[in-house]
Motif scaffolding. Structure first.
Motif, PDB file in Angstrom:
ATOM      1  N   TYR A  22       0.874  -1.173   0.000  1.00  0.00           N
ATOM      2  CA  TYR A  22       0.000   0.000   0.000  1.00  0.00           C
ATOM      3  C   TYR A  22       0.911   1.223   0.000  1.00  0.00           C
ATOM      4  N   CYS A  23       0.930   1.955  -1.111  1.00  0.00           N
ATOM      5  CA  CYS A  23       1.813   3.109  -1.230  1.00  0.00           C
ATOM      6  C   CYS A  23       1.211   4.308  -0.492  1.00  0.00           C
ATOM      7  N   PRO A  24       1.918   4.841   0.507  1.00  0.00           N
ATOM      8  CA  PRO A  24       1.380   5.982   1.260  1.00  0.00           C
ATOM      9  C   PRO A  24       1.144   7.216   0.395  1.00  0.00           C
ATOM     10  N   ASP A  25       1.993   7.428  -0.604  1.00  0.00           N
ATOM     11  CA  ASP A  25       1.843   8.617  -1.446  1.00  0.00           C
ATOM     12  C   ASP A  25       0.739   8.453  -2.485  1.00  0.00           C
ATOM     13  N   CYS A  26       0.653   7.268  -3.077  1.00  0.00           N
ATOM     14  CA  CYS A  26      -0.392   7.026  -4.077  1.00  0.00           C
ATOM     15  C   CYS A  26      -1.761   6.816  -3.416  1.00  0.00           C
ATOM     16  N   GLY A  27      -1.748   6.303  -2.192  1.00  0.00           N
ATOM     17  CA  GLY A  27      -3.005   6.039  -1.505  1.00  0.00           C
ATOM     18  C   GLY A  27      -3.725   4.816  -2.028  1.00  0.00           C
ATOM     19  N   GLY A  28      -2.961   3.828  -2.494  1.00  0.00           N
ATOM     20  CA  GLY A  28      -3.580   2.605  -3.010  1.00  0.00           C
ATOM     21  C   GLY A  28      -2.551   1.514  -3.175  1.00  0.00           C
ATOM     22  N   ASP A  29      -2.992   0.347  -3.612  1.00  0.00           N
ATOM     23  CA  ASP A  29      -2.102  -0.788  -3.812  1.00  0.00           C
ATOM     24  C   ASP A  29      -1.242  -0.565  -5.055  1.00  0.00           C
ATOM     25  N   LEU A  58      11.941   0.681  -0.291  1.00  0.00           N
ATOM     26  CA  LEU A  58      10.927   0.220  -1.235  1.00  0.00           C
ATOM     27  C   LEU A  58      10.669   1.343  -2.218  1.00  0.00           C
ATOM     28  N   GLU A  59      10.790   1.052  -3.497  1.00  0.00           N
ATOM     29  CA  GLU A  59      10.492   2.048  -4.518  1.00  0.00           C
ATOM     30  C   GLU A  59       9.161   1.709  -5.162  1.00  0.00           C
ATOM     31  N   CYS A  60       8.232   2.654  -5.098  1.00  0.00           N
ATOM     32  CA  CYS A  60       6.922   2.451  -5.732  1.00  0.00           C
ATOM     33  C   CYS A  60       7.075   2.490  -7.240  1.00  0.00           C
ATOM     34  N   SER A  61       6.484   1.517  -7.907  1.00  0.00           N
ATOM     35  CA  SER A  61       6.601   1.443  -9.369  1.00  0.00           C
ATOM     36  C   SER A  61       5.795   2.536 -10.059  1.00  0.00           C
ATOM     37  N   ALA A  62       4.856   3.147  -9.328  1.00  0.00           N
ATOM     38  CA  ALA A  62       4.019   4.176  -9.946  1.00  0.00           C
ATOM     39  C   ALA A  62       4.581   5.577  -9.719  1.00  0.00           C
ATOM     40  N   CYS A  63       4.776   5.969  -8.451  1.00  0.00           N
ATOM     41  CA  CYS A  63       5.215   7.338  -8.170  1.00  0.00           C
ATOM     42  C   CYS A  63       6.724   7.463  -7.991  1.00  0.00           C
ATOM     43  N   ARG A  64       7.421   6.320  -7.931  1.00  0.00           N
ATOM     44  CA  ARG A  64       8.884   6.274  -7.759  1.00  0.00           C
ATOM     45  C   ARG A  64       9.333   6.793  -6.400  1.00  0.00           C
ATOM     46  N   GLY A  65       8.400   6.938  -5.483  1.00  0.00           N
ATOM     47  CA  GLY A  65       8.773   7.340  -4.136  1.00  0.00           C
ATOM     48  C   GLY A  65       9.517   6.234  -3.414  1.00  0.00           C
ATOM     49  N   HIS A  66      10.363   6.611  -2.453  1.00  0.00           N
ATOM     50  CA  HIS A  66      11.116   5.653  -1.660  1.00  0.00           C
ATOM     51  C   HIS A  66      10.570   5.631  -0.238  1.00  0.00           C
ATOM     52  N   PHE A  67      10.397   4.414   0.303  1.00  0.00           N
ATOM     53  CA  PHE A  67       9.816   4.256   1.630  1.00  0.00           C
ATOM     54  C   PHE A  67      10.594   3.206   2.407  1.00  0.00           C
ATOM     55  N   GLY A  68      10.551   3.332   3.735  1.00  0.00           N
ATOM     56  CA  GLY A  68      11.181   2.337   4.587  1.00  0.00           C
ATOM     57  C   GLY A  68      10.409   1.027   4.555  1.00  0.00           C
ATOM     58  N   LEU A  69      11.055  -0.033   5.058  1.00  0.00           N
ATOM     59  CA  LEU A  69      10.413  -1.345   5.056  1.00  0.00           C
ATOM     60  C   LEU A  69       9.170  -1.391   5.933  1.00  0.00           C
ATOM     61  N   ASP A  70       9.027  -0.432   6.849  1.00  0.00           N
ATOM     62  CA  ASP A  70       7.837  -0.431   7.696  1.00  0.00           C
ATOM     63  C   ASP A  70       6.568  -0.152   6.897  1.00  0.00           C
ATOM     64  N   LEU A  72       5.566  -1.937   4.648  1.00  0.00           N
ATOM     65  CA  LEU A  72       4.959  -3.250   4.435  1.00  0.00           C
ATOM     66  C   LEU A  72       4.061  -3.664   5.594  1.00  0.00           C
ATOM     67  N   ASP A  73       4.157  -2.950   6.737  1.00  0.00           N
ATOM     68  CA  ASP A  73       3.295  -3.278   7.885  1.00  0.00           C
ATOM     69  C   ASP A  73       1.839  -2.922   7.614  1.00  0.00           C
ATOM     70  N   HIS A  74       1.622  -1.990   6.701  1.00  0.00           N
ATOM     71  CA  HIS A  74       0.249  -1.592   6.350  1.00  0.00           C
ATOM     72  C   HIS A  74      -0.286  -2.581   5.324  1.00  0.00           C
ATOM     73  N   PRO A  75      -1.415  -3.241   5.609  1.00  0.00           N
ATOM     74  CA  PRO A  75      -1.929  -4.219   4.633  1.00  0.00           C
ATOM     75  C   PRO A  75      -2.382  -3.550   3.345  1.00  0.00           C
ATOM     76  N   THR A  76      -2.270  -4.283   2.272  1.00  0.00           N
ATOM     77  CA  THR A  76      -2.836  -3.796   1.014  1.00  0.00           C
ATOM     78  C   THR A  76      -4.358  -3.733   1.146  1.00  0.00           C
ATOM     79  N   THR A  77      -4.975  -3.031   0.217  1.00  0.00           N
ATOM     80  CA  THR A  77      -6.435  -2.917   0.249  1.00  0.00           C
ATOM     81  C   THR A  77      -7.089  -4.293   0.160  1.00  0.00           C
ATOM     82  N   VAL A  78      -6.537  -5.151  -0.684  1.00  0.00           N
ATOM     83  CA  VAL A  78      -7.092  -6.502  -0.832  1.00  0.00           C
ATOM     84  C   VAL A  78      -6.939  -7.285   0.466  1.00  0.00           C
ATOM     85  N   ARG A  79      -5.751  -7.203   1.069  1.00  0.00           N
ATOM     86  CA  ARG A  79      -5.501  -7.915   2.318  1.00  0.00           C
ATOM     87  C   ARG A  79      -6.368  -7.368   3.449  1.00  0.00           C
ATOM     88  N   PHE A  80      -6.519  -6.062   3.505  1.00  0.00           N
ATOM     89  CA  PHE A  80      -7.337  -5.442   4.547  1.00  0.00           C
ATOM     90  C   PHE A  80      -8.791  -5.908   4.440  1.00  0.00           C
TER      91      PHE A  80
END
Length: 234
Positions: A22-29, A58-70, A72-80
């Motif tokens: 779940y990309c924090p910047d994109c707001g979606g999976d 972690l580099e988002c394939s959509a926005c190219r933002g970089h994020f820490g491994l934490d 991954l603690d947020h579930p994806t929309t599907v998982r949630f």
């Protein structure tokens, strides 16, 4: 006289894994690349000396933002959605195990709750079959299964069975941090509505719902307030 400075530090990245998060910047999976980096001192663009490691990120394939491994603690929309669906299902089974299934109103309310959560094909027979299977599984439901009431005789023991109580915690505790307070309260109230469909709470039902509140990290005072409010017609 000019003094040209051609020194700097360059980081080279290497992809070591990929997946979905779940990309924090994109707001979606989104898909991500997990990358490790190496820093090197460069002179006139030529890498010379190592300056240690960088990342992992972690580099988002959509926005190219970089994020820490934490991230991954947020579930994806599907998982949630799956976690929420399973939580309602587990709460429903626990309440039915505690209060029995002899009441048509209770059975109808339980099926409606599970369907609304996402198990759209759930039927009364499926719930009753699963409940009977749980009761027949030694240790899953404490007490003797009553084929007439569809409940368990608990003899003062854990009203929903030790293993089912553990399942409540295992299902609800990972979900609770990702729910707003109103979301956690809503889950508790869904269980309360099932229990109240045939009248007042029985002692085993109230104990199960107290366990639900604790697993959802609701303070006991809030759990008691919500259970009392659910009994009051609006």
């Amino acid at each position: 006289m000019h003094k040209m400075c051609g020194m700097g530090v360059r980081t080279s990245w290497r992809t070591v894994a990929d997946g979905e998060f779940y990309c924090p910047d994109c707001g979606g999976d989104r898909n991500y690349l997990r990358q490790d980096g190496r820093r090197r001192l460069t002179v006139l663009g030529v890498p010379l000396l190592s300056r240690g490691s960088a990342g992992p990120v972690l580099e988002c394939s959509a926005c190219r933002g970089h994020f820490g491994l934490d991230a991954l603690d947020h579930p994806t929309t599907v998982r949630f959605s799956a976690m929420l669906r399973d939580a309602v299902h587990t709460i429903t089974l626990a309440v039915l195990a505690a209060g029995g299934t002899s009441s048509r109103a209770v059975r109808d309310t339980a099926v409606s709750a599970v369907r609304a959560a996402g198990y759209t094909d759930c039927s009364e027979d499926q719930l009753l079959t699963l409940l009977a299977a749980l009761a027949a599984d030694t240790g899953r439901l404490t007490g003797t299964y009553d084929a007439v009431t569809g409940g368990c005789g608990h003899d003062g023991l854990d009203p929903c069975g030790t293993a089912l109580a553990i399942e409540l915690h295992e299902s609800l505790e990972p979900l609770a941090p990702h729910l707003a307070p109103t979301g956690r309260e809503s889950l508790l109230l869904q269980g309360a509505r099932i229990a109240l469909a045939d009248g007042s709470y029985s002692t085993p039902e109230r104990e199960v719902l107290t366990t639900v509140g604790a697993a959802l990290s609701l303070p006991p005072t809030d759990t008691n307030r919500l259970l009392a409010a659910a009994r009051t017609p609006s």
